[in-house]
Design a protein around this motif. Structure first.
Motif, mmCIF file in Angstrom:
data_model
loop_
_atom_site.group_PDB
_atom_site.id
_atom_site.type_symbol
_atom_site.label_atom_id
_atom_site.label_comp_id
_atom_site.label_asym_id
_atom_site.label_seq_id
_atom_site.Cartn_x
_atom_site.Cartn_y
_atom_site.Cartn_z
ATOM 1 N N ASP A 220 0.806 -1.215 0.000
ATOM 2 C CA ASP A 220 0.000 0.000 0.000
ATOM 3 C C ASP A 220 0.839 1.265 0.000
ATOM 4 N N THR A 221 2.176 1.137 0.204
ATOM 5 C CA THR A 221 3.044 2.312 0.230
ATOM 6 C C THR A 221 3.507 2.735 -1.160
ATOM 7 N N VAL A 222 3.169 1.962 -2.183
ATOM 8 C CA VAL A 222 3.484 2.360 -3.554
ATOM 9 C C VAL A 222 2.831 3.711 -3.841
ATOM 10 N N ALA A 230 -0.831 5.673 -13.997
ATOM 11 C CA ALA A 230 -0.433 4.564 -14.858
ATOM 12 C C ALA A 230 -1.635 3.712 -15.252
ATOM 13 N N TYR A 231 -2.545 3.513 -14.307
ATOM 14 C CA TYR A 231 -3.744 2.720 -14.599
ATOM 15 C C TYR A 231 -4.605 3.407 -15.654
ATOM 16 N N TYR A 232 -4.838 4.705 -15.481
ATOM 17 C CA TYR A 232 -5.696 5.424 -16.424
ATOM 18 C C TYR A 232 -5.050 5.566 -17.805
ATOM 19 N N SER A 250 -6.961 -3.342 -9.850
ATOM 20 C CA SER A 250 -5.555 -3.552 -10.230
ATOM 21 C C SER A 250 -4.729 -2.278 -10.148
ATOM 22 N N ALA A 251 -5.373 -1.140 -9.914
ATOM 23 C CA ALA A 251 -4.668 0.142 -9.934
ATOM 24 C C ALA A 251 -3.700 0.291 -8.764
ATOM 25 N N HIS A 252 -4.069 -0.185 -7.578
ATOM 26 C CA HIS A 252 -3.263 0.019 -6.366
ATOM 27 C C HIS A 252 -3.775 -0.928 -5.294
ATOM 28 N N ALA A 253 -2.923 -1.285 -4.351
ATOM 29 C CA ALA A 253 -3.316 -2.214 -3.288
ATOM 30 C C ALA A 253 -4.512 -1.684 -2.493
ATOM 31 N N LEU A 254 -4.558 -0.379 -2.258
ATOM 32 C CA LEU A 254 -5.671 0.180 -1.491
ATOM 33 C C LEU A 254 -6.981 0.146 -2.281
#
Length: 337
Positions: A220-222, A230-232, A250-254
């Motif tokens: 979650d610290t990414v 990057a996802y968009y 898939s965008a981020h752990a949170l």
């Protein structure tokens, strides 16, 4: 959602304020998580079935809001548990915002019902906890060039859940669904997602279970803004369904946590409804995750088949992979602890 009945025997529904059969006043008791018949009594209200139970109605029971949640007579608040969590609303000078506020509050009450059914704390945090739950419903200049904020993005920060008031508009939501390629986008889903971020702060962050979360959902610290950018730009991986319940997860752990959390709430409440209407039998135990999941997969098979039969898209357009099952079980076990 459970089934509710008026004292006269008529079936009543979660948002009802009056019984259509006997015209009794109805109110939702958050403590009992029941919709009940009430009657005026000495300037207050009492339960028709249990006269010793006394209530007062939420100040928003009138006008278009029609909130049917009740408060205890010794409660110093005038707004119910749900309404008082909303701290900012769109400008009510505009009639369309009056309707939006009512739609937003209705979805919020249904979301809070699910939290109450799971036994989750809502507003009884320690007095020194500065991150107390609250909701801000804002509009931006796209819908209101005069009074709107420059841009309003739905999200959560430090206990504050912000929703763009336009999400209450079906046309806006459908257009955004197409633009964002989100096959399942609902107002209730937004509430469930954002409340997931809130409970991550309360139940996961800085808790002993944090490392277990990290092993399943990722780091979650990414850098969050970079991950979303990057996802968009590139979209989800082609095989995202092997790892995630949705593309956005898939965008981020949170976001993976919040999407999976929202999905768990969806599953839990839909199963309760299916049991209440005897679509499926009550499982012998809902503590065993494999039993719970098996009932769910059988139910959605029927739901999708019914929708296809009447010419609609699948009610449940998701793949529950082995990895996703493990994430759902993590939340399931957390709820039962």
């Amino acid at each position: 959602m459970r089934r509710f009945y008026c004292h006269c025997g008529q079936e009543i529904f979660f948002d009802n304020t009056y019984c259509n059969s006997c015209n009794s006043i109805l109110g939702f008791d958050p403590e009992q998580q029941k919709l009940i018949s009430i009657e005026p009594y000495k300037g207050q209200f009492r339960s028709v079935k249990n006269p010793e139970k006394r209530y007062k109605r939420c100040v928003h029971h009138q006008h278009q809001m029609q909130c049917n949640w009740l408060l205890s007579t010794d409660d110093h608040f005038t707004q119910c548990l749900s309404c008082r969590l909303t701290r900012v609303i769109p400008n009510q000078v505009y009639p369309y915002n009056v309707k939006r506020w009512a739609v937003l509050e209705s979805a919020k009450r249904r979301m809070l019902y699910g939290l109450l059914r799971l036994g989750l704390p809502i507003d009884n945090w320690p007095a020194d906890d500065i991150q107390r739950l609250q909701f801000h419903f804002l509009e931006d200049q796209i819908s209101n060039p005069i009074d709107g904020h420059e841009q309003v993005l739905s999200g959560h920060a430090a206990g504050v859940i912000t929703l763009n008031a336009s999400e209450a508009d079906n046309s806006y939501r459908e257009a955004t669904r197409e633009a964002m390629n989100e096959p399942y986008r609902t107002l209730l889903g937004h509430f469930r997602h954002e409340i997931g971020h809130f409970y991550w702060d309360k139940l996961i962050k800085d808790q002993s279970i944090y490392n277990d979360f990290k092993a399943l959902f990722g780091d979650d610290t990414v850098d969050y803004p970079k991950a979303l950018a990057a996802y968009y730009e590139a979209g989800p991986p082609e095989d995202f369904q092997q790892e995630y319940i949705s593309a956005y997860a898939s965008a981020h752990a949170l976001e993976d946590w919040a999407e999976t959390w929202a999905h768990y709430l969806l599953m839990h409440e839909t199963l309760e409804t299916a049991v209440a209407f005897e679509v499926i039998r009550q499982p012998e135990t809902d503590r065993e995750f494999h039993v719970w999941l098996s009932e769910w997969m059988q139910l959605v098979l029927v739901l999708n088949a019914l929708n296809r039969s009447i010419g609609n898209a699948d009610a449940y357009p998701f793949v529950v992979s082995t990895k996703v099952q493990k994430k759902l079980q993590f939340i399931h076990d957390l709820m039962h602890r």
